[in-house]
Design an enzyme around this catalytic site. Sequence first.
Site, PDB file in Angstrom:
ATOM      1  CB  SER A   1      -8.540   0.650   5.876  1.00  0.00           C
ATOM      2  OG  SER A   1      -8.915   2.016   6.158  1.00  0.00           O
TER       3      SER A   1
ATOM      4  CB  SER B   1      -8.032   3.543   3.028  1.00  0.00           C
ATOM      5  OG  SER B   1      -7.103   2.784   3.838  1.00  0.00           O
TER       6      SER B   1
ATOM      7  CE  LYS C   1      -3.865   1.929   2.538  1.00  0.00           C
ATOM      8  NZ  LYS C   1      -4.840   1.690   3.792  1.00  0.00           N
TER       9      LYS C   1
END
Lengths: 98, 484
Positions: free
Chosen positions: B168, B144, B69
């Site tokens: 997330s 997210s 990420k």
Amino acid sequence: MDGKELNTLLSVVGQLSRLAVSSNESLAQSIKAVFKLFDQLDSVTDLPEEEMVYPTSSQIRIQEVFEPENIPQSCLLDQVPSKNGPFIECPLIVEDDS
Amino acid sequence: MTLDLTFKAIGEILKKKENRLKIFADLYANYLRTRTTNAIVYWNFNPEEFENSQMEKSGFLSNVPVVVKDNILTKGIPTTAASRILLNYVPPYNATAVEKIIQAGAIIVGKSNLDEFGMGSRNQNSFFGPCKNPWNLEYVSGGSSGGSAVAVSCRICSFALGSDTGGSVRLPASYCGCYGLKPTYGKVSRFGLIAFGSSLDQIGVMATDIETCAKALEFISGFDRNDATTVQHEPYSFEEVINSPLPLKIGYLDLEEYSGSINPSIKRVYEYVIEFFETQGISVVPVKLKTIEYAIPCYYIICTAEAASNLSRYDGIRYGWNRSDTEKHDGCDLNEYYTRIRTEGFGEEVQRRIILGNFVLSAGYHGRYYQKALRLRTAIFREFESIFEECAALLLPTAPDLPPKIDDNRRDVIKDYLMDIFTVCANLCGYPALSFPAGFSDTGFPIGIQIYAKQFREDIIYRLAWLFESNHSFHKAVPPVLFQ
């Protein structure tokens, strides 16, 4: 808190946050909506006195680490978090002072 | 292409160079085929270079492809947190979790899309644009860590690292049909994870099977002197865990009070999962949680307070994006310069949270909001602890609804925040939680169900997930975008 009071506060907090809030009406409106969500907590009573800053297992450790005698001189003292508050992440580049 | 990149499938195969080249050529083809999802914001793998370099790596993760990420620092590889304010930022060091997997031989093939600084549940608040759901490109991937979930589902990597502050990792895993595991707070070092909510953030793992997910997570876990909140805990052996006895009793959240707000497909899958564990001889009992009603305001007060503090460091001077357009700044003082940079550099959701955070911390409101939220956090933790005295684990839906459509004009912030209702408690209490693929909606979207356990009892989660996976094949389903 009425709309006028909230607008004044938003303007002040915007300056504190170093953000130009007053120029963004949709942002200001959405913040007001979120505060209605936050205000749900007004109806909560009988809460415990203890404040949980960290999930338990780490909280104990954090308190140990940040006892003044455990903080090495090399750590940036002005960035060490208080026990009670949110904080700027301390990089904790700890060197052995001994 | 239905490429199998699980540890079980590639463990031996990757040792031979010709196999390795074939696998990496296939995953590269998958990347090209699925670029419409906007999952990867920086591709870091060149197939020709790889072929010529004849990489011979040793270690637990030798040549294993991994996606990270874009809010987790990768030395020499741009890391932006999907924010304009960090555009062109190249970290000088690796996050501890990244350093561990690189040392073990893993190959970082790309950095994945996310909501700016991890703030969002849609992956629509990204400077790079929304990340699309590979099951239907008109819908969001969830956030997210949407890019990581899509990369795993589209077989671009064996596993992906994500971060989970309020769900997330788990929410996009549910929307995209893969596993998403948030570990106990303190199990994995946060050193090198761009901070959002320091008492809530954890790096998590996403994969297409529980074995890969668990082994990768256990590998990156452990005490780190650079993160004072990490706790030394012996990693679990997956093989030992799956041969251990099943828990006798687990709970499930009684959805009676939420009946009107839960999607019927999710309810159907949830009931199926409960029934499945019952048929395996486990006592599955209903549980009511009084405090969950206040979990969302509690979570958003705490996370915005911490975000306001953490994001105060971005001023456009020390690093990241700044304005070289001096004409526009002629005559402005330092405070005005900061305000311009931050107003232009942060997206709307981030600005909203910074302001909310400073607000709840301000004199006069600190006690009413922030301190009250901390006390409520204690109450939520105590209620969960009382449940875990009776039950070894707790089942909950991952999300109350299916992925929403990508809508650039949406402005219902509250509705978005409520999507986190079943995930935030794990962050508030520091519990490990897994979202596993448990079925499909009538409209063809994957549906994930969560397992919560006590702190540092990831083993119970692995055991239950393995039991479910061994009897089902939802995790093997491949999204249609791979065949378009």
